[in-house]
Structure formats: C-alpha cells, structure tokens
Design a protein around this motif. Structure first.
Motif, PDB file in Angstrom:
ATOM      1  N   ARG A 103       0.841  -1.196   0.000  1.00  6.82           N
ATOM      2  CA  ARG A 103       0.000   0.000   0.000  1.00  6.82           C
ATOM      3  C   ARG A 103       0.878   1.250   0.000  1.00  6.82           C
ATOM      4  O   ARG A 103       0.675   2.164   0.812  1.00  6.82           O
ATOM      5  CB  ARG A 103      -0.932  -0.019   1.216  1.00  6.82           C
ATOM      6  CG  ARG A 103      -1.880  -1.204   1.258  1.00  6.82           C
ATOM      7  CD  ARG A 103      -2.875  -1.184   0.095  1.00  6.82           C
ATOM      8  NE  ARG A 103      -3.699  -0.003   0.140  1.00  6.82           N
ATOM      9  CZ  ARG A 103      -4.887   0.034   0.755  1.00  6.82           C
ATOM     10  NH1 ARG A 103      -5.363  -1.034   1.352  1.00  6.82           N
ATOM     11  NH2 ARG A 103      -5.600   1.139   0.741  1.00  6.82           N
ATOM     12  N   GLY A 104       1.830   1.284  -0.903  1.00 11.38           N
ATOM     13  CA  GLY A 104       2.792   2.370  -0.924  1.00 11.38           C
ATOM     14  C   GLY A 104       2.186   3.744  -1.128  1.00 11.38           C
ATOM     15  O   GLY A 104       2.651   4.730  -0.549  1.00 11.38           O
ATOM     16  N   THR A 105       1.146   3.867  -1.940  1.00 14.99           N
ATOM     17  CA  THR A 105       0.598   5.184  -2.261  1.00 14.99           C
ATOM     18  C   THR A 105      -0.163   5.810  -1.102  1.00 14.99           C
ATOM     19  O   THR A 105      -0.247   7.042  -1.005  1.00 14.99           O
ATOM     20  CB  THR A 105      -0.348   5.103  -3.482  1.00 14.99           C
ATOM     21  OG1 THR A 105      -1.391   4.159  -3.204  1.00 14.99           O
ATOM     22  CG2 THR A 105       0.428   4.664  -4.720  1.00 14.99           C
ATOM     23  N   ASP A 106      -0.749   4.975  -0.235  1.00 22.50           N
ATOM     24  CA  ASP A 106      -1.509   5.533   0.894  1.00 22.50           C
ATOM     25  C   ASP A 106      -1.016   4.990   2.236  1.00 22.50           C
ATOM     26  O   ASP A 106      -1.757   4.971   3.214  1.00 22.50           O
ATOM     27  CB  ASP A 106      -3.004   5.251   0.732  1.00 22.50           C
ATOM     28  CG  ASP A 106      -3.319   3.759   0.589  1.00 22.50           C
ATOM     29  OD1 ASP A 106      -2.375   2.959   0.475  1.00 22.50           O
ATOM     30  OD2 ASP A 106      -4.513   3.404   0.588  1.00 22.50           O
ATOM     31  N   ALA A 107       0.247   4.594   2.269  1.00 20.79           N
ATOM     32  CA  ALA A 107       0.802   3.979   3.478  1.00 20.79           C
ATOM     33  C   ALA A 107       0.737   4.913   4.680  1.00 20.79           C
ATOM     34  O   ALA A 107       0.367   4.495   5.781  1.00 20.79           O
ATOM     35  CB  ALA A 107       2.250   3.543   3.230  1.00 20.79           C
ATOM     36  N   ASP A 108       1.063   6.182   4.477  1.00 27.19           N
ATOM     37  CA  ASP A 108       1.059   7.110   5.612  1.00 27.19           C
ATOM     38  C   ASP A 108      -0.362   7.382   6.097  1.00 27.19           C
ATOM     39  O   ASP A 108      -0.594   7.507   7.310  1.00 27.19           O
ATOM     40  CB  ASP A 108       1.741   8.427   5.230  1.00 27.19           C
ATOM     41  CG  ASP A 108       1.882   9.359   6.423  1.00 27.19           C
ATOM     42  OD1 ASP A 108       2.586   8.975   7.391  1.00 27.19           O
ATOM     43  OD2 ASP A 108       1.287  10.454   6.405  1.00 27.19           O
ATOM     44  N   THR A 109      -1.317   7.453   5.167  1.00 29.14           N
ATOM     45  CA  THR A 109      -2.715   7.649   5.557  1.00 29.14           C
ATOM     46  C   THR A 109      -3.205   6.481   6.404  1.00 29.14           C
ATOM     47  O   THR A 109      -3.881   6.670   7.429  1.00 29.14           O
ATOM     48  CB  THR A 109      -3.605   7.785   4.303  1.00 29.14           C
ATOM     49  OG1 THR A 109      -3.189   8.931   3.561  1.00 29.14           O
ATOM     50  CG2 THR A 109      -5.070   7.939   4.688  1.00 29.14           C
ATOM     51  N   LEU A 110      -2.858   5.269   6.005  1.00 33.21           N
ATOM     52  CA  LEU A 110      -3.258   4.085   6.762  1.00 33.21           C
ATOM     53  C   LEU A 110      -2.562   4.058   8.126  1.00 33.21           C
ATOM     54  O   LEU A 110      -3.175   3.679   9.131  1.00 33.21           O
ATOM     55  CB  LEU A 110      -2.921   2.821   5.965  1.00 33.21           C
ATOM     56  CG  LEU A 110      -3.686   2.639   4.652  1.00 33.21           C
ATOM     57  CD1 LEU A 110      -3.130   1.446   3.884  1.00 33.21           C
ATOM     58  CD2 LEU A 110      -5.170   2.476   4.902  1.00 33.21           C
ATOM     59  N   ALA A 111      -1.303   4.468   8.161  1.00 30.12           N
ATOM     60  CA  ALA A 111      -0.566   4.511   9.429  1.00 30.12           C
ATOM     61  C   ALA A 111      -1.225   5.487  10.393  1.00 30.12           C
ATOM     62  O   ALA A 111      -1.412   5.183  11.587  1.00 30.12           O
ATOM     63  CB  ALA A 111       0.887   4.914   9.173  1.00 30.12           C
ATOM     64  N   MET A 112      -1.602   6.647   9.899  1.00 32.87           N
ATOM     65  CA  MET A 112      -2.262   7.639  10.745  1.00 32.87           C
ATOM     66  C   MET A 112      -3.637   7.152  11.211  1.00 32.87           C
ATOM     67  O   MET A 112      -4.056   7.417  12.340  1.00 32.87           O
ATOM     68  CB  MET A 112      -2.401   8.961   9.989  1.00 32.87           C
ATOM     69  CG  MET A 112      -1.088   9.709   9.821  1.00 32.87           C
ATOM     70  SD  MET A 112      -0.416  10.263  11.418  1.00 32.87           S
ATOM     71  CE  MET A 112      -1.492  11.662  11.735  1.00 32.87           C
ATOM     72  N   HIS A 113      -4.318   6.421  10.342  1.00 35.79           N
ATOM     73  CA  HIS A 113      -5.643   5.906  10.712  1.00 35.79           C
ATOM     74  C   HIS A 113      -5.537   4.930  11.881  1.00 35.79           C
ATOM     75  O   HIS A 113      -6.278   5.048  12.866  1.00 35.79           O
ATOM     76  CB  HIS A 113      -6.299   5.211   9.520  1.00 35.79           C
ATOM     77  CG  HIS A 113      -7.594   4.545   9.874  1.00 35.79           C
ATOM     78  ND1 HIS A 113      -8.790   5.235   9.935  1.00 35.79           N
ATOM     79  CD2 HIS A 113      -7.889   3.251  10.211  1.00 35.79           C
ATOM     80  CE1 HIS A 113      -9.747   4.404  10.292  1.00 35.79           C
ATOM     81  NE2 HIS A 113      -9.233   3.196  10.463  1.00 35.79           N
TER      82      HIS A 113
END
Length: 202
Positions: free
Chosen positions: A141-151
C-alpha cells in the motif's frame, strides 16, 4: 558504574510516575523517594525536572525503537508486525484503563502546558507513524501507506482514551477485533494475484 545505575533508576522511576501521576504532579521528592537517593546524589544527576523529562523521553524513544526492532525480527510479514502494534492495547490493557496511553497522556499534558519539550515528546508518535507507514508500504500500500498509518494510530489512541474513561475490557477486545478485521481488508486482493496452475486443472 554505581552512578550510572542511580541515574538509570531515577529515569525509570520518573518514567513510571510521569505516566501514573502526570509530569506536573510529580515532584523531585516523589522520584527520590522511590529511588532512595539522597538530595546530593539526586542533584548530581539532574538539576531540574525538565532535565529528567528530557531523559525520560529519550528513554521511551529508545525502548520504543527496541520494541519495533523486535517486531521486525520476530514477525515474518508486515501484516503480522502491524498486528503486534494493534495488540499492544490488549497487552497493556490494565495499565491503559488505569492511566491511559503513556505516549498520548504525556503529549497531551505537555501540549496543554505549552512545555518546551512537547515537540520532543511528539517524536514518540512520529516513530510509530514512520514505522507503521513502512509496514503498510511493505504490505503493498505504498501510495496511501502514511494515511493508513495515521488511521490505525488515531484509532488505537481513541480506544485507549475510551478504555480509560469506561474501563470496559469487553470494549477493548471488540475494538481490537475490529482493527484486526480492518487490517485484513488492507492487504492486496488475492484475486489480483494469478492463481498457480494445478496439475488437476488440465
């Protein structure tokens, strides 16, 4: 060696008291009372409570990195490593229900105090954020990895806050199960990976 041991004992005692009572409510005398250090010995290592706070934050950063490195070496897949983070809520459930998340409570208190160390304390969250982002990227999930991490970081903090308020073990278990299910849904779809051809398919 004895001096180094005393300093470490002070840091560990302060770490526990800052978590259980709060930074502002903890005094030098509280910390010294646990360690059993004389006033002179105590002040040899730390002149101010802010110096102790800096040492506590450094200690927590070191322990957190050690934990993350341990997950890296013991879990075979990024999904299992992220699951280790999620399940911290169960492992630390008793402490969380009594005192909250040690990272969240410290960051919140220092922010309210507008303390000069508030940005240093936030590095604990950044450490988790960067590590989780790396795991989601490794999960595909490279493109939204940071969004998922924050979630998942936000959700775990929300669970910790409500666990402290309601002290409901069943709630924590349900939320952890929900996060497990959410994590499973973030993996690349199996249908996108060609199935191996079996000898029996011909």
């Amino acid at each position: 060696m004895a001096g180094a041991n005393t300093r470490q004992q002070i840091v560990e005692a302060a770490d526990r008291l800052f978590y259980e009572r709060g930074f502002e409510a903890t005094s030098f005398a509280d910390i010294a009372g646990i360690v059993g250090a004389s006033r002179g010995n105590f002040y040899y290592h730390f002149r101010t409570k802010d110096e102790i706070l800096g040492a506590v934050i450094a200690y927590r950063l070191s322990k957190t990195k050690e934990m993350l490195d341990g997950w890296e070496s013991s879990a075979e897949t990024p999904a299992k490593r992220i699951l280790s983070f999620i399940e911290l809520l169960l492992i630390n459930q008793t402490k969380i229900m009594a005192h909250g998340c040690p990272v969240g409570t410290l960051c919140n208190e220092l922010a309210k105090l507008d303390h000069v160390a508030k940005d240093d304390a936030a590095k604990l969250f950044n450490l988790f954020r960067d590590w989780l982002s790396g795991q989601f990227a490794a999960l595909g999930r490279g493109t939204d990895a940071d969004t998922l991490a924050m979630h998942i970081l936000m959700r775990s903090q929300g669970v910790a806050t409500l666990a402290t308020a309601f002290r409901d073990e069943a709630f924590v278990r349900r939320e952890v199960d929900e996060m497990r299910a959410w994590l499973a849904a973030q993996r690349p779809r199996l249908s996108e990976t060609p199935a191996p051809v079996s000898d029996y398919d011909s």
